[in-house]
Structure formats: structure tokens, C-alpha cells
Design a protein around this motif. Structure first.
Motif, PDB file in Angstrom:
ATOM      1  N   SER A   2       0.808  -1.214   0.000  1.00 23.22           N
ATOM      2  CA  SER A   2       0.000   0.000   0.000  1.00 23.22           C
ATOM      3  C   SER A   2       0.837   1.257   0.000  1.00 23.22           C
ATOM      4  CB  SER A   2      -0.896   0.018   1.244  1.00 23.22           C
ATOM      5  OG  SER A   2      -0.099   0.131   2.412  1.00 23.22           O
ATOM      6  N   GLY A   3       2.107   1.148   0.364  1.00 18.69           N
ATOM      7  CA  GLY A   3       2.941   2.337   0.466  1.00 18.69           C
ATOM      8  C   GLY A   3       2.774   3.047   1.792  1.00 18.69           C
ATOM      9  N   ALA A   4       2.008   2.459   2.720  1.00 22.97           N
ATOM     10  CA  ALA A   4       1.804   3.093   4.021  1.00 22.97           C
ATOM     11  C   ALA A   4       3.060   2.974   4.861  1.00 22.97           C
ATOM     12  CB  ALA A   4       0.633   2.439   4.740  1.00 22.97           C
ATOM     13  N   TRP A 108       6.756   8.573   0.018  1.00 23.97           N
ATOM     14  CA  TRP A 108       6.171   7.289  -0.352  1.00 23.97           C
ATOM     15  C   TRP A 108       7.193   6.191  -0.110  1.00 23.97           C
ATOM     16  CZ3 TRP A 108       3.892  11.568  -2.038  1.00 23.97           C
ATOM     17  CH2 TRP A 108       2.521  11.545  -2.312  1.00 23.97           C
ATOM     18  N   LEU A 109       6.693   5.005   0.188  1.00 23.67           N
ATOM     19  CA  LEU A 109       7.551   3.851   0.426  1.00 23.67           C
ATOM     20  C   LEU A 109       7.161   2.715  -0.506  1.00 23.67           C
ATOM     21  CD1 LEU A 109       7.499   3.790   4.339  1.00 23.67           C
ATOM     22  CD2 LEU A 109       9.295   4.726   2.876  1.00 23.67           C
ATOM     23  N   CYS A 148      13.794  -1.379   1.419  1.00 20.30           N
ATOM     24  CA  CYS A 148      12.712  -0.403   1.290  1.00 20.30           C
ATOM     25  C   CYS A 148      13.203   0.795   0.483  1.00 20.30           C
ATOM     26  CB  CYS A 148      12.253   0.054   2.672  1.00 20.30           C
ATOM     27  SG  CYS A 148      10.984   1.342   2.654  1.00 20.30           S
ATOM     28  N   LEU A 149      12.374   1.267  -0.434  1.00 23.86           N
ATOM     29  CA  LEU A 149      12.678   2.468  -1.215  1.00 23.86           C
ATOM     30  C   LEU A 149      11.876   3.633  -0.649  1.00 23.86           C
ATOM     31  CD1 LEU A 149      14.010   3.830  -3.719  1.00 23.86           C
ATOM     32  CD2 LEU A 149      11.951   3.208  -4.998  1.00 23.86           C
TER      33      LEU A 149
END
Length: 383
Positions: A2-4, A108-109, A148-149
Motif C-alpha cells: 500500500s505504500g503506508a 512514499w515507500l 525499502c525504497l
């Protein structure tokens, strides 16, 4: 994904905040000086004695000057309210309150959320575009490596309000402070920093801060546009006006009215996929996917909240405030530094040799592509 963020969710903006000043005040402040000036001219006996052609020319010039002056001052007004927490969640993004000035910054992740190994992608795009870029290849690679980006939206882009300064030293100091704070909250212990185009300087300053904390594991610069110093003025491509173009667009007095009068009215065109040149379509789709909706929305979102980027980018990169913004000789040679460049990159190619001469241990790598299309997954893997 989700990018959370794995960080504890904080309530920041629950409902749209009204713009300040309100629309009525904006209209009055923008048009009143021009109307007052033209009314004064029409009532001036000397002006009344001029011929019609001269009246039109002089009145038009006076009106244009008045509009440019008011545009200079009003261009700093926020264009629309910052998104609410719910709107940010719909986009898959999060934000935090910057310790350097108390304002917000979006991010954002992607990849393995909660990983202690984080790749920070420094760029001047909407933050979501940073994780959408090459996602079909990048995200599986990140998950496979447990990485993680992190793609922050730089202050002045999208809904990350600008810093109050356009002095390069202070700006970079705040940037590094804020991202270090975010990395700490994310629990990062091993940090790789990427810097694309104008973001190369952001990458270098952040990387040095991470090295001082013992967190830095690698650096990759992608088509770097390095910021001019009092000692070195990096060559600008003729395609962007060369030295003359760089000097012109570094002047807020020129770019602020231009941004308000010539860019703001056409922002909606950025979301029109039909306006993309046909020869670029397959290349953009290669990196963003067949559906260009997210790409176009990102292009529109970037300048929709603040116009500051149109003058701050030039003012910062050509500011020449110090002999150096980061001491390149202090980078640890044991930590990989890759200076990557597309074979067809005619925008940043002239800058790389000047930079490489200052960092003998940096490795110069070429890839098939140009300044706007690059193999992000391979560049990250190479670190």
C-alpha cells in the motif's frame, strides 16, 4: 504494497484548510495595481495629449509591467489547499512534520516496509512518481532483497511546502536534517542514497550526513546536475540555454512572474496524455506501464500546490553561495559511489567529468537511455 508507513499514524490535516488570502483578496491584490495605474494614466493631461497609437503602446507597456510586478509577489501564494490525511492515504503516501521548520513533507515507500535497509531516492518529481518509476522491475527486486525504497517529495514540489530560504547552504542543511529525522523514525540503519538530475546535490549532502552517522552504504548519481559553487560553475547544456539560460532562470525576478503568467494557466495540460509526443510514448510506458494515468496525474500534481520550484530550482543550483556545499574529499572510498549517465544524455553529460575529477574513487557507469529514461532497478542492484 500500500505504500503506508510503518510509523505510527499521526493526524495532521483532517479537513481542507482554506487558502490564505481568500480568493476575493487575491483578485483585488492582483488587479488593483494595474487598474490604478491605468486609471491614473487616463487622467493624466500629458497622456491624454498623446496620439491614440502612443496611448495604446504606453498603456499596454505600463499595464504589462504592473501585472508582472503583482505576479512576482502573488506567485508565492499556495495554489490549492494541501491534501487531507484521507486524501494522502488514498494516494498511498504519508507525510511528517519537518523538524527544521515545522512544515510538512510528503513521502512514499515501496518494497519491504519496515526494513532496516533503506534506499533514498532524491529527485524533483512528485514523490509518488519516484516509486512508480520502473515499479514492475524495481519493487520485486526490492522485496527479493528485503530493501525499502523511500521517495520523498522535495519541499516546493507537490504538497511539500517550500522552505523559506533560497540560500543553498541553509536549504541543504534543512533538507539533510529533515530526511535524517525521517530515516530515524523509519528505523533505518543501512542507507543507500540515489540522486537523479537536480537531486544529485541533495543526494550528496544527505549521503555525507548519513556517513557521519555511520549509516551510509552506497551512493548512485543519475545524470547529475550539480549545483554551482564559487569555485566551480558546472557547464549547462545548450539545450537548456547554456550559461545564459542558467543565469536567466536563476533570477526569481524573471521566473516568478513567468511561472504565474505563463506556466500556471497551462498546468492542466500536464495531465493530458494526448499531448505526449508519439516517439516518447513507448519509452514512458516502458518505465511507467501501459496506463499513463498515474504518470500524467503525477506530472500535474507536482506544480499544482506551489509554483516555487520554477524559481527555487534555478536560484539554488546557480546560487554560488559557498566554495563547496559538501566536502567531496571526505567521502569514504570504501563506500561505493557510482556516477551513472545515459548514453544519449545530452543534458548532463558535460557536468560529469568536472565532478569525477573531484572524486577519484567514484566509478563512472554508462547505461542505455537518456536523461529522463534510466534503468532504476539495475542502478539500485548495482550498489
Amino acid at each position: 504494497l500500500s505504500g503506508a508507513s510503518p510509523m505510527k499514524t499521526r493526524t495532521l490535516i483532517t479537513k481542507p484548510e482554506p487558502l490564505k488570502p481568500i480568493v476575493t483578496v487575491r483578485l483585488l491584490v492582483f488587479w488593483a495595481p494595474t487598474l490604478v495605474l491605468l486609471t491614473g494614466l487616463l487622467c493624466w493631461p500629458w497622456f491624454q495629449g498623446l496620439g491614440l497609437v502612443r496611448q495604446v503602446l504606453l498603456g499596454g507597456l505600463a499595464g504589462l509591467c504592473a501585472i508582472c510586478v503583482t505576479a512576482y509577489f502573488t506567485a508565492v501564494w499556495q495554489l490549492k489547499p494541501l491534501p487531507t490525511d484521507d486524501e494522502m492515504e488514498e494516494l498511498g503516501g504519508r507525510r511528517f512534520r519537518r523538524p527544521s521548520d515545522g512544515k510538512f513533507m510528503e513521502y512514499w515507500l515501496s518494497g519491504q516496509l519496515g526494513s532496516k535497509t533503506v534506499v533514498v531516492f532524491c529527485h524533483r518529481m512528485d514523490g509518488k512518481m519516484g516509486i512508480d518509476y520502473g515499479r514492475a522491475k524495481v519493487e520485486p527486486m526490492l522485496n527479493g532483497r528485503g530493501v525499502c525504497l523511500l521517495s520523498p517529495t522535495v519541499p516546493m514540489v507537490s504538497a511539500s511546502p517550500p522552505y523559506d530560504t533560497i540560500k543553498p547552504v541553509q536549504w541543504l542543511k534543512q533538507w539533510s536534517q529533515d530526511i535524517l529525522h525521517l530515516l530515524s523514525e523509519l528505523g533505518a540503519e543501512n542507507v543507500y542514497v540515489l540522486g537523479y538530475s537536480w537531486g544529485a546535490q541533495l543526494c550528496l549532502n544527505l549521503a555525507m550526513s548519513c556517513q557521519e552517522k555511520g549509516m551510509l552504504r552506497g551512493i548512485a548519481l543519475i545524470g547529475g546536475f550539480y549545483w554551482d559553487t564559487t569555485r566551480i560553475q558546472y557547464k549547462a547544456s545548450d539545450r537548456v540555454g547554456g550559461a545564459w539560460g542558467k543565469a536567466l532562470f536563476a533570477q526569481p525576478v524573471v521566473v516568478r512572474p513567468m511561472a504565474y503568467l505563463l506556466i500556471r494557466p497551462f498546468l492542466s495540460k500536464a495531465a493530458d496524455a494526448s499531448k505526449i509526443p508519439k516517439k516518447l510514448l513507448p519509452l514512458i510506458q516502458e518505465h511507467f506501464g501501459e496506463d499513463l494515468g498515474p504518470y500524467c496525474r503525477g506530472m500535474l500534481r507536482g506544480p499544482s500546490y506551489c509554483l516555487h520550484q520554477w524559481w527555487q530550482v534555478g536560484a539554488l543550483s546557480a546560487g554560488k553561495e559557498a566554495e563547496q556545499y559538501v566536502d567531496l574529499s571526505k567521502f569514504n572510498p570504501a563506500i561505493p559511489m557510482h556516477v551513472t549517465l545515459g548514453q544519449n544524455d545530452n543534458l548532463a553529460s558535460q557536468q560529469q567529468q568536472e565532478f569525477l575529477a573531484q572524486v577519484p574513487h567514484a566509478e563512472h557507469r554508462m547505461f542505455e537511455g537518456n536523461h529522463v529514461l534510466f534503468p532504476l532497478a539495475k542502478i539500485i542492484e548495482g550498489l
